[in-house]
Design a protein around this motif. Structure first.
Motif, short mmCIF file in Angstrom:
data_model
loop_
_atom_site.label_atom_id
_atom_site.label_comp_id
_atom_site.label_asym_id
_atom_site.label_seq_id
_atom_site.Cartn_x
_atom_site.Cartn_y
_atom_site.Cartn_z
N ASN A 34 0.82 -1.22 0.00
CA ASN A 34 0.00 0.00 0.00
C ASN A 34 0.85 1.26 0.00
N LEU A 289 -6.07 2.20 6.83
CA LEU A 289 -6.18 3.06 5.65
C LEU A 289 -6.30 4.52 6.04
N THR A 415 -12.39 -2.07 3.85
CA THR A 415 -11.80 -1.06 2.97
C THR A 415 -12.88 -0.36 2.15
N ASN A 419 -14.38 3.30 3.51
CA ASN A 419 -13.90 4.33 2.59
C ASN A 419 -15.05 5.05 1.92
#
Length: 510
Positions: A34, A289, A415, A419
């Motif tokens: 990432n 994240l 994710t 997100n």
């Protein structure tokens, strides 16, 4: 000697070193790329539309083939599958590091996922059939649980160091020494108990249905993130996943030698473990994240500083897993470790909903990371053990694969879901505060942080739900009893009275 003799492999602790090393490689690979992705994208000329495939190719292959990989471990033998997975993962990593274009990079990532799907369930099932004495099992799974929980954060640190001081290609090349050392150790040290394979014919319809169903599910969440939850492709993929997985369950209930014996997931405690672990990973992957972007974009941290900022969480996970979970697992019921652990992690997540542009790392983020680490380490350790505790040896591979599947699907959901929530909240905040904004740059950052905080609130709720499921469904006693004949909930199963007489995998001679 009889199957349930008291034979103990004298090299089991050496074997644990190589099993844990392989697990670390697989887990950190989910996040190490990432941080390197922006550099790889620039170097290979990958478009913004295609860059997600560097992550998605791995997730689809890994998540879709996990059950198949677990069944192959039961069929071929765990040691052989483990070694093949390591060698294949090393070759795929070498191809990724040497990638000359985006097609080669994405193909290498998919190949990593294929061999990771062989490696991960083989590693956990080797651990399950190697350590059967209660206290030793607790210690071994404490180490394994710490790696499973903290490996993603280790990947962020290692990815930052390699990207900043070397280049993005080393986030692939670094896997090669891991894999070579673990494969050599497996060949020399690991001994798989005799009689623990499942020689039944491979359930080909089950393989096809499970693989296609899981790929559709994981890809559906990926498309939801980019296209929206109500887009036709997204809904089509979710519908296909639902139909395929429903048919898979029907087929598994009919065939003689199913890919996934329903006794593995129908047992109440294991079902509770799979569900609570999957939910916990949803919250954790979203956190990695958001906090990565927050620390780099809002706080201005370098990739290395960002990785090091996660270090207290790793320390907390190791402490919670080895010093709390492992020490108490043989004396305390799993739900009394899992539920409080997930609750403590939720409290740490709750602190992070207060982040803003001027948040101090030392006074808010650091204590939140420590709480998250301690909580998740304490919960993960008994969960990883209980997921394979009491299964028949012939089902150990597929039971281990279910643990990885719940985490992989949870990561994909986390994710995409969080997100999407963050992006929506960011857009809404920016639109409602545009008129009074003194600086567009400040408004952009404020909107971003508001979006992260909104998504983290959802993560708090998800972790609370994981705690409730663990407390409600995981009713078995502590794992410190004797080791009577194993049961997967099928014929010959011995019922647990919930007072510590849980069933364990029998020790078998080599």
């Amino acid at each position: 000697m009889p199957e349930n003799s008291s034979y103990v492999d004298p090299r089991r602790w050496k074997a644990l070193i190589f099993i844990a090393l392989a697990q670390l490689m697989v887990v950190l690979d989910a996040t190490i790329v990432n941080i390197a992705l922006p550099s790889a994208q620039s170097d290979l000329g990958i478009s913004d539309a295609n860059r997600q495939w560097v992550i998605t190719a791995y997730a689809l292959a890994f998540g879709g083939l996990l059950l198949f990989g677990g069944r192959l471990a039961d069929l071929w033998g765990r040691k052989r599958t483990f070694t093949i997975g390591l060698i294949g993962f090393a070759i795929a990593s070498a191809l990724g590091g040497a990638a000359a274009n985006q097609g080669m990079l994405m193909g290498a990532r998919a190949l990593q996922g294929v061999f990771g799907a062989l490696l991960a369930p083989a590693a956990l099932s080797l651990l399950a059939v190697t350590f059967t004495e209660a206290k030793e099992r607790a210690k071994a799974f404490g180490i394994f649980g710490a790696i499973a929980g903290g490996g993603g954060a280790v990947g962020l640190i290692l990815g930052g160091v390699l990207t900043e001081y070397m280049n993005w290609r080393w986030t692939f090349f670094v896997n090669i020494p891991f894999a070579v050392i673990a494969a050599a150790g497996a060949i020399l040290v690991i001994r798989e108990p005799a009689g623990s394979r499942n020689p039944s014919r491979l359930d080909v319809p089950g393989v096809l249905l499970a693989t296609l169903g899981l790929v559709s599910l994981v890809y559906g969440f990926t498309r939801a993130e980019s296209d929206g939850w109500l887009a036709a492709p997204t809904l089509g993929l979710f519908a296909a996943a639902a139909v395929l997985l429903l048919v898979f369950v029907l087929v598994e209930s009919k065939v003689k030698a199913p890919l996934l014996p329903l006794r593995v997931v129908a047992e109440r405690n294991r079902a509770g473990v799979y569900a609570s672990l999957g939910l916990a990973v949803i919250g954790m992957f979203g956190l990695f994240l958001f906090l990565t972007y927050y620390l780099q974009i809002v706080k201005g941290y370098t990739p290395v500083m960002t990785g090091l900022a996660f270090l207290p969480m790793i320390v907390g996970m190791i402490t919670g897993s080895t010093q709390i979970g492992a020490r108490l697992m043989t004396r305390v019921r799993p739900r009394l470790l899992m539920a409080p652990g997930f609750t403590l992690a939720a409290a740490g997540m709750l602190l992070l909903t207060r982040i803003d542009l001027g948040t101090s790392y030392a006074t808010l983020i650091l204590p939140a990371f420590l709480m998250l680490g301690l909580g998740m380490g304490t919960a993960f350790m008994p969960a990883m053990s209980l997921a394979t505790h009491g299964v028949q040896p012939r089902d150990a591979g597929v039971a281990s694969a279910m643990v990885n599947t719940s985490q992989q699907v949870g990561g994909a959901i986390g994710t995409a879901l969080l997100n999407t929530i963050a992006a929506s909240a960011t857009t809404t905040y920016a639109a409602s505060h545009a008129a009074g904004a003194r600086s567009l740059e400040v408004l952009k950052l404020q909107s971003m942080v508001h979006g992260y905080a909104a998504a983290i609130w959802w993560a708090v709720g998800i972790l609370v739900l994981a705690a409730l499921i663990a407390f409600t469904f995981v009713t078995t006693g502590h794992q410190g009893g004797a080791s009577p004949a194993a049961s997967g909930g099928g014929e010959g199963a011995k019922e647990s009275d919930g007072e510590g007489d849980d069933l364990q995998i029998p020790v078998m001679v080599h």
